[in-house]
Motif scaffolding. Structure first.
Motif, PDB file in Angstrom:
ATOM      1  N   ARG A 106       0.832  -1.206   0.000  1.00  0.00           N
ATOM      2  CA  ARG A 106       0.000   0.000   0.000  1.00  0.00           C
ATOM      3  C   ARG A 106       0.865   1.254   0.000  1.00  0.00           C
ATOM      4  N   CYS A 130     -11.297  -4.605   5.400  1.00  0.00           N
ATOM      5  CA  CYS A 130     -12.012  -3.327   5.419  1.00  0.00           C
ATOM      6  C   CYS A 130     -11.650  -2.515   6.662  1.00  0.00           C
ATOM      7  N   GLY A 134      -9.638  -0.122   4.675  1.00  0.00           N
ATOM      8  CA  GLY A 134     -10.749   0.537   4.008  1.00  0.00           C
ATOM      9  C   GLY A 134     -11.375  -0.346   2.944  1.00  0.00           C
ATOM     10  N   ARG A 135     -12.326   0.228   2.239  1.00  0.00           N
ATOM     11  CA  ARG A 135     -13.104  -0.523   1.250  1.00  0.00           C
ATOM     12  C   ARG A 135     -12.204  -1.046   0.130  1.00  0.00           C
ATOM     13  N   GLY A 160     -19.085  -4.167   3.492  1.00  0.00           N
ATOM     14  CA  GLY A 160     -18.190  -3.072   3.125  1.00  0.00           C
ATOM     15  C   GLY A 160     -17.431  -3.285   1.837  1.00  0.00           C
ATOM     16  N   GLY A 184      -5.957   1.925  -4.914  1.00  0.00           N
ATOM     17  CA  GLY A 184      -6.924   1.134  -4.185  1.00  0.00           C
ATOM     18  C   GLY A 184      -6.504  -0.317  -4.084  1.00  0.00           C
TER      19      GLY A 184
END
Length: 283
Positions: A106, A130, A134-135, A160, A184
């Motif tokens: 990430r 999640c 996060g989503r 989610g 993402g």
């Protein structure tokens, strides 16, 4: 007849969702296990046996097939009960290793592609993801009837996840590219070929085919391709992230992915819920 069959399927799943949530967890698990074990000599059990024969020795095969059916039953019992559970309590029962590999991917800022097999409970792993990052976005097979697909869509969106249908609407590839280029996370179950896009690999020393999608996306976006694994433990679930794979071409990268999958499947063969063909030659 098709309309009647579709209504029966949808009604059956709806009843299962309601009934399983109402039952105590041990009783729900015993019910699903009894149903699953009856499938040992049917299509699902035979498919599991064909695939698991590549993973374990013949003297362990019968026990592993039955354990795999019990594992598959646990997945479905948990799936029906999950929306009524406390997400925070569930996350405390997930033992995670290799999270530093996910965090490093990430931090690189090029997007993260998580590739998994149909093992353990990937929905529970998604709950943890999640909460941690996060989503994320994933692709789901469009089940029939449409009402059943909508039920699973609503279920996973309630957890989610962003769900893109594999078929029946705009191809998911463009949205996946957009998510990765925005740094993402995309999660793909990558041990079953659902379209014609596949790559020959060697898996457990025998010729097989895996989807080309994860490697293809990593090649054209520069996203980190991180193999991941999920499995069941006595009191919860295991979740492991591997280091990001070196991405070269599609064929070579998919072979590296196959080798990562093989290591995890060998460690937890009974938690692999794969009755569909993977290898290209009979055993």
């Amino acid at each position: 007849m098709t309309a009647v069959r579709d209504r029966l399927i949808d009604t059956g799943y709806a009843a299962g969702w309601l009934l399983t949530r109402a039952l105590p967890e041990p009783l729900a698990l015993r019910l699903f296990t009894a149903i699953a074990l009856r499938a040992e000599h049917r299509a699902t059990g035979k498919g599991l046996r064909r695939n698991l024969a590549r993973l374990v020795t013949p003297d362990h095969l019968d026990d592993t097939v039955r354990a795999a059916l019990r594992s598959y039953a646990r997945y479905w019992a948990e799936t029906f009960r999950l929306p009524a559970q406390d997400p925070a309590a569930l996350r405390h029962r997930i033992h995670v290793t290799g999270v530093e590999h996910l965090d490093a991917a990430r931090a690189a800022g090029r997007g993260v592609l998580l590739a998994l097999t149909h093992s353990g409970n990937w929905d529970v792993a998604g709950l943890w993801l999640c909460a941690h990052a996060g989503r994320f976005t994933t692709v789901a097979e469009r089940l029939r009837p449409e009402s059943l697909y909508r039920r699973f869509l609503a279920y996973r969106e309630s957890l989610g996840f962003e769900i893109l249908p594999l078929s029946g609407s705009a191809p998911p590839g463009r949205t996946l590219l957009k998510r990765l280029r925005a740094n993402g996370i995309v999660c793909l179950l990558a041990d079953r070929v659902l379209t014609g896009a596949s790559v020959p690999v060697t898996l457990f020393g025998e010729p097989a085919r895996l989807p080309s999608g994860p490697a293809h996306l990593a090649v054209i976006t520069g996203a980190a391709l991180v193999p991941a694994a999920t499995w069941f433990t006595d009191d919860g679930w295991g979740l492991r992230f591997h280091p990001a794979l070196p991405v070269t071409d599609i064929a070579g990268t998919t072979q590296l992915l196959a080798e990562a999958f093989a290591a995890d499947l060998a460690a937890h063969p009974a938690d692999w819920h794969m009755p569909h063909p993977v290898w290209t030659a009979p055993r």
